[in-house]
Design an enzyme around this catalytic site. Structure first.
Site, PDB file in Angstrom:
ATOM      1  N   LYS A   1      45.546  39.429  31.214  1.00 27.38           N
ATOM      2  CA  LYS A   1      46.483  38.232  31.774  1.00 27.38           C
ATOM      3  C   LYS A   1      46.357  37.141  30.792  1.00 27.38           C
ATOM      4  CE  LYS A   1      44.213  35.615  35.446  1.00 27.38           C
ATOM      5  NZ  LYS A   1      43.691  35.661  36.614  1.00 27.38           N
TER       6      LYS A   1
ATOM      7  N   GLY B   1      48.757  34.008  42.903  1.00 21.85           N
ATOM      8  CA  GLY B   1      49.517  34.302  41.579  1.00 21.85           C
ATOM      9  C   GLY B   1      49.145  35.553  40.865  1.00 21.85           C
TER      10      GLY B   1
ATOM     11  N   THR C   1      46.138  30.828  44.922  1.00 21.50           N
ATOM     12  CA  THR C   1      47.388  30.774  45.200  1.00 21.50           C
ATOM     13  C   THR C   1      48.082  32.120  45.086  1.00 21.50           C
ATOM     14  OG1 THR C   1      47.995  30.815  42.650  1.00 21.50           O
ATOM     15  CG2 THR C   1      47.591  28.660  43.915  1.00 21.50           C
TER      16      THR C   1
HETATM   17  C1  R5P Z   1      40.240  33.983  37.956  1.00 16.42           C
HETATM   18  O1  R5P Z   1      39.245  33.759  37.170  1.00 16.42           O
HETATM   19  C2  R5P Z   1      39.643  34.294  39.314  1.00 16.42           C
HETATM   20  O2  R5P Z   1      38.813  35.217  39.418  1.00 16.42           O
HETATM   21  C3  R5P Z   1      40.978  34.538  40.082  1.00 16.42           C
HETATM   22  O3  R5P Z   1      41.712  35.515  39.693  1.00 16.42           O
HETATM   23  C4  R5P Z   1      41.756  33.253  40.223  1.00 16.42           C
HETATM   24  O4  R5P Z   1      41.032  32.017  40.253  1.00 16.42           O
HETATM   25  C5  R5P Z   1      42.942  33.325  41.390  1.00 16.42           C
HETATM   26  O5  R5P Z   1      43.640  32.198  41.530  1.00 16.42           O
HETATM   27  P1  R5P Z   1      45.045  32.613  41.955  1.00 16.42           P
HETATM   28  O6  R5P Z   1      44.940  33.242  43.142  1.00 16.42           O
HETATM   29  O7  R5P Z   1      45.576  31.153  42.081  1.00 16.42           O
HETATM   30  O8  R5P Z   1      45.753  33.352  40.931  1.00 16.42           O
END
Ligand code: R5P
Length: 306
Positions: free
Chosen positions: A187, A220, A218
């Protein structure tokens, strides 16, 4: 030994105390009229081995922890262990660009300055955070708990998928323990609240997908990963995370992807509005209580995990 708790996760703290064969220590932690944190410890802690349970998923709860630790130190506790099931600010552990802070290090400094002697925590966002402390850190893993649960489901031809390359260690653990395949979503992050999936590396078509990450904030990343898994032909998608921060548009995003189940832990309490989601909550209380007892009696924590 005495276990105290701030207001971040009282039910988890009570469950820990019960599992450790004790009760929560008597303490008031509320606010002065202007909102400043007000703490009063109502029992003698002089010479005691004190554990303070508090997840720091908001600034208020971080401040409560610091103030409680200060009170314990001034009341002559012999040793103070901060039990922080969810360590907030952990994602701010480096300078990805100029003129930004490393807030995770600042938080570690604040806890040390307040007077903690050790930290007990679960699934830090990055292993290196342990090194932000110049004191012992006992870093527990939720994966054995999660693995037991996954095994009970009898998934068909499972494959473990991680939402980004940072989750590869967790995914690899499940993949090895379940003798399952491994896939990764590559991603590219576009901003604090938006992510874009480039592609899935690995084969997930017509298989039960165990989607792992350390946290949902969040949602996302997770919503995008669930959508991507389905678009790539996953038969069933089972998201598993340790820390359910759930903020911003998390609810709408997770509702929008047609979840059948999402597995979280109780490091952060589930607020009522999120109870509409098909959530399975695994409790970390027994594991934390066992770790507390081992710390208190100077026994190995590593042996808890074989
Ligand atoms: C990213 O490095 C983490 O492992 C999570 O995927 C991320 O912090 C999740 O954040 P959000 O729910 O806002 O996408």
């Amino acid at each position: 030994m005495r276990i105290f708790a701030g207001n971040a996760n009282r039910s988890l703290a009570e469950a820990i105390a019960q599992s450790a064969g004790t009760r929560l220590g008597e303490m008031t932690c509320d606010r002065f009229p202007d909102g400043e944190v007000k703490v009063q410890v109502h029992e003698d802690v002089r010479g005691r081995d004190v554990f303070v349970v508090q997840s720091t998923y908001s600034n208020d709860f971080l401040m409560e922890l610091l103030v409680i630790v200060d009170a314990m130190r001034r009341a002559s506790a012999k040793r103070i262990t901060a039990v922080v099931p969810f360590f907030g600010y952990a994602r701010q552990d480096r300078k990805p660009e100029g003129r930004v802070p490393i807030t995770a290090k600042l938080v570690a400094n604040l806890m040390a300055t307040a007077g903690i002697d050790r930290l007990l925590t679960i699934d830090l966002h990055a292993m290196q955070l342990e090194g932000f402390f110049d004191l012992p850190v006992d870093h527990l893993r939720a994966q054995p708990l999660q693995l037991d649960y996954v095994r009970s489901l009898g998934l068909q031809d499972p494959v473990v998928l991680c939402t980004d390359t940072g989750g590869i260690k967790i995914a690899d653990y499940f993949s090895r323990k379940l003798s399952a395949g491994l896939a990764i979503i590559y991603k590219r992050r576009l901003g604090d609240n938006h992510t874009e999936v480039a592609h899935v590396v690995g084969s997930i078509g017509n298989r039960d997908v165990i989607l792992v990450d350390d946290m949902i904030s969040t949602a996302g990343s997770m919503a995008m990963a669930i959508r991507t898994a389905k678009e790539n032909g996953a038969r069933r998608v089972l998201p598993i995370v340790t820390h359910a921060v759930f903020c911003g548009e998390a609810l709408e995003r997770l509702e929008g992807v047609g979840l059948t189940e999402i597995v979280i832990t109780d490091t952060i309490p589930l607020r009522p509005r999120y109870a509409v989601l098909p959530v399975t909550v695994l409790s970390t209380a027994t594991m934390l209580a066992e770790a507390i007892n081992r710390i208190h009696t100077n026994r190995s924590i590593s042996q808890m995990f074989g």
